[in-house]
Design an enzyme around this catalytic site. Structure first.
Site, mmCIF file in Angstrom:
data_model
loop_
_atom_site.group_PDB
_atom_site.id
_atom_site.type_symbol
_atom_site.label_atom_id
_atom_site.label_comp_id
_atom_site.label_asym_id
_atom_site.label_seq_id
_atom_site.Cartn_x
_atom_site.Cartn_y
_atom_site.Cartn_z
ATOM 1 N N ALA A 171 0.841 -1.203 0.000
ATOM 2 C CA ALA A 171 0.000 0.000 0.000
ATOM 3 C C ALA A 171 0.874 1.250 0.000
ATOM 4 O O ALA A 171 1.947 1.278 0.606
ATOM 5 C CB ALA A 171 -0.900 -0.002 1.214
ATOM 6 N N HIS A 178 -2.289 -1.086 7.905
ATOM 7 C CA HIS A 178 -1.362 -1.390 9.005
ATOM 8 C C HIS A 178 -1.131 -0.173 9.905
ATOM 9 O O HIS A 178 -0.795 -0.321 11.068
ATOM 10 C CB HIS A 178 -0.039 -1.915 8.452
ATOM 11 C CG HIS A 178 -0.148 -3.333 7.976
ATOM 12 N ND1 HIS A 178 -0.097 -4.409 8.830
ATOM 13 C CD2 HIS A 178 -0.350 -3.849 6.744
ATOM 14 C CE1 HIS A 178 -0.231 -5.531 8.134
ATOM 15 N NE2 HIS A 178 -0.392 -5.220 6.874
ATOM 16 N N GLU A 233 -4.605 -11.694 -0.628
ATOM 17 C CA GLU A 233 -3.564 -11.755 0.409
ATOM 18 C C GLU A 233 -4.022 -12.699 1.514
ATOM 19 O O GLU A 233 -4.666 -12.271 2.473
ATOM 20 C CB GLU A 233 -3.294 -10.355 0.991
ATOM 21 C CG GLU A 233 -2.607 -9.414 0.018
ATOM 22 C CD GLU A 233 -2.002 -8.185 0.716
ATOM 23 O OE1 GLU A 233 -2.197 -8.017 1.925
ATOM 24 O OE2 GLU A 233 -1.324 -7.411 0.014
ATOM 25 N N HIS A 236 -3.270 -11.420 5.219
ATOM 26 C CA HIS A 236 -3.633 -10.121 5.812
ATOM 27 C C HIS A 236 -5.006 -10.177 6.502
ATOM 28 O O HIS A 236 -6.028 -10.364 5.855
ATOM 29 C CB HIS A 236 -3.629 -9.050 4.720
ATOM 30 C CG HIS A 236 -3.913 -7.658 5.210
ATOM 31 N ND1 HIS A 236 -2.951 -6.679 5.322
ATOM 32 C CD2 HIS A 236 -5.063 -7.084 5.632
ATOM 33 C CE1 HIS A 236 -3.491 -5.565 5.784
ATOM 34 N NE2 HIS A 236 -4.784 -5.792 5.981
HETATM 35 ZN ZN LIG Z 1 -0.879 -6.640 5.459
#
Ligand SMILES: [Zn+2]
Length: 262
Positions: A171, A178, A233, A236
């Site tokens: 990102a 995060h 992902e 995540h």
């Molecule tokens: Zn992540």
């Protein structure tokens, strides 16, 4: 006048039958009208329910957007539903109150208990969890982004291509979940690669199935990249609260869909 009497009798009978039949018909018509009225009423009620649901979801969406905007200034009600993606950046000054869950790994203090419980339960079941990333500040994110971009450049990409490629997996600083302290990257200790194969590990399978019980969602599922803007992902995980996590799992929706922004 025998015939006449007979006719008269028949006529009377006919009239009587007609009256009964007529009453029956009237009753049936009335009952049908009532049914129609009830059906209409039910329809109106359904519509109201639907409108109420729309309103609720709009309210939720508005609250989440407001939450993103004011997260750094005050305590919003829907802090756990805050939306951070390519369209909704997070104030780069935002600094959550942190709690360390493992050495060198911190999360928003409000989710520390649920996070620790999830990891403990998984470990109790014989799984080996590895938290490779948790809270990352704006500056940390910038470092990760720049390093990844540099790797692409070193491999011969132009700056622009390197930027585009990096964007797919990291990102842009300011647009990373995060930084909220509500997101964690968790892999198997035995397989720490951040790729699709991570999904095949026992650890990832357990997380995908059970994380909602602790208030987490798999944030970027394989079939929703066009909605989240991020590729699959399997590592995540994002905290959204137990109630929302359960609903999102049941309905198979992303945070964007849940909030009604996509
Ligand atoms: Zn992540």
């Amino acid at each position: 006048m025998k015939m006449n009497r007979k006719i008269k009798k028949a006529l009377l009978l006919g009239a009587a039958c007609g009256a009964v039949l007529g009453m029956g018909l009237t009753f049936a018509a009335a009952s049908k009208a009532l049914d129609t009225k009830e059906a209409t009423l039910a329809k109106v009620q359904d519509k109201l329910k639907e409108e109420n649901k729309d309103l609720q979801s709009k309210l939720k969406q508005q609250k989440a957007v407001e939450a993103a905007a004011v997260l750094s200034k005050e305590e919003p009600d829907n802090w756990e539903l805050v939306l951070v993606n390519n369209d909704y950046p997070l104030d780069k000054e935002y600094q959550p109150e942190l709690a360390e869950i493992l050495e060198g790994r911190s999360v928003d203090a409000r989710i520390a208990e649920d996070t620790k419980q999830m990891l403990e339960d998984a470990q109790a079941g014989g799984l080996k969890m590895y938290v490779c990333s948790a809270y990352r500040s704006y500056d940390d994110q910038k470092t990760v982004f720049n390093e990844t971009m540099q790797n692409w450049v070193n491999q011969g990409s132009s700056l622009l291509d390197a930027y585009d490629e990096t964007k797919k997996s990291v990102a842009i600083p300011g647009y990373s979940e995060h930084a909220t302290g509500l997101a964690l990257d968790i892999t198997s200790e035995d397989y720490q690669e951040l790729d699709d194969k991570q999904a095949d590990t026992a650890e990832s399978k357990w997380l995908a199935e059970n994380c909602y019980k602790y208030g987490f969602i798999l944030r970027y599922p394989p079939d929703k990249a066009d909605i989240t803007g991020i590729i699959y992902e399997p590592w995540h995980y994002r905290y959204v609260g137990k109630e929302a996590a359960k609903e999102m799992k049941e309905k198979n929706v992303t945070l964007e869909e849940y909030l009604g922004v996509k």
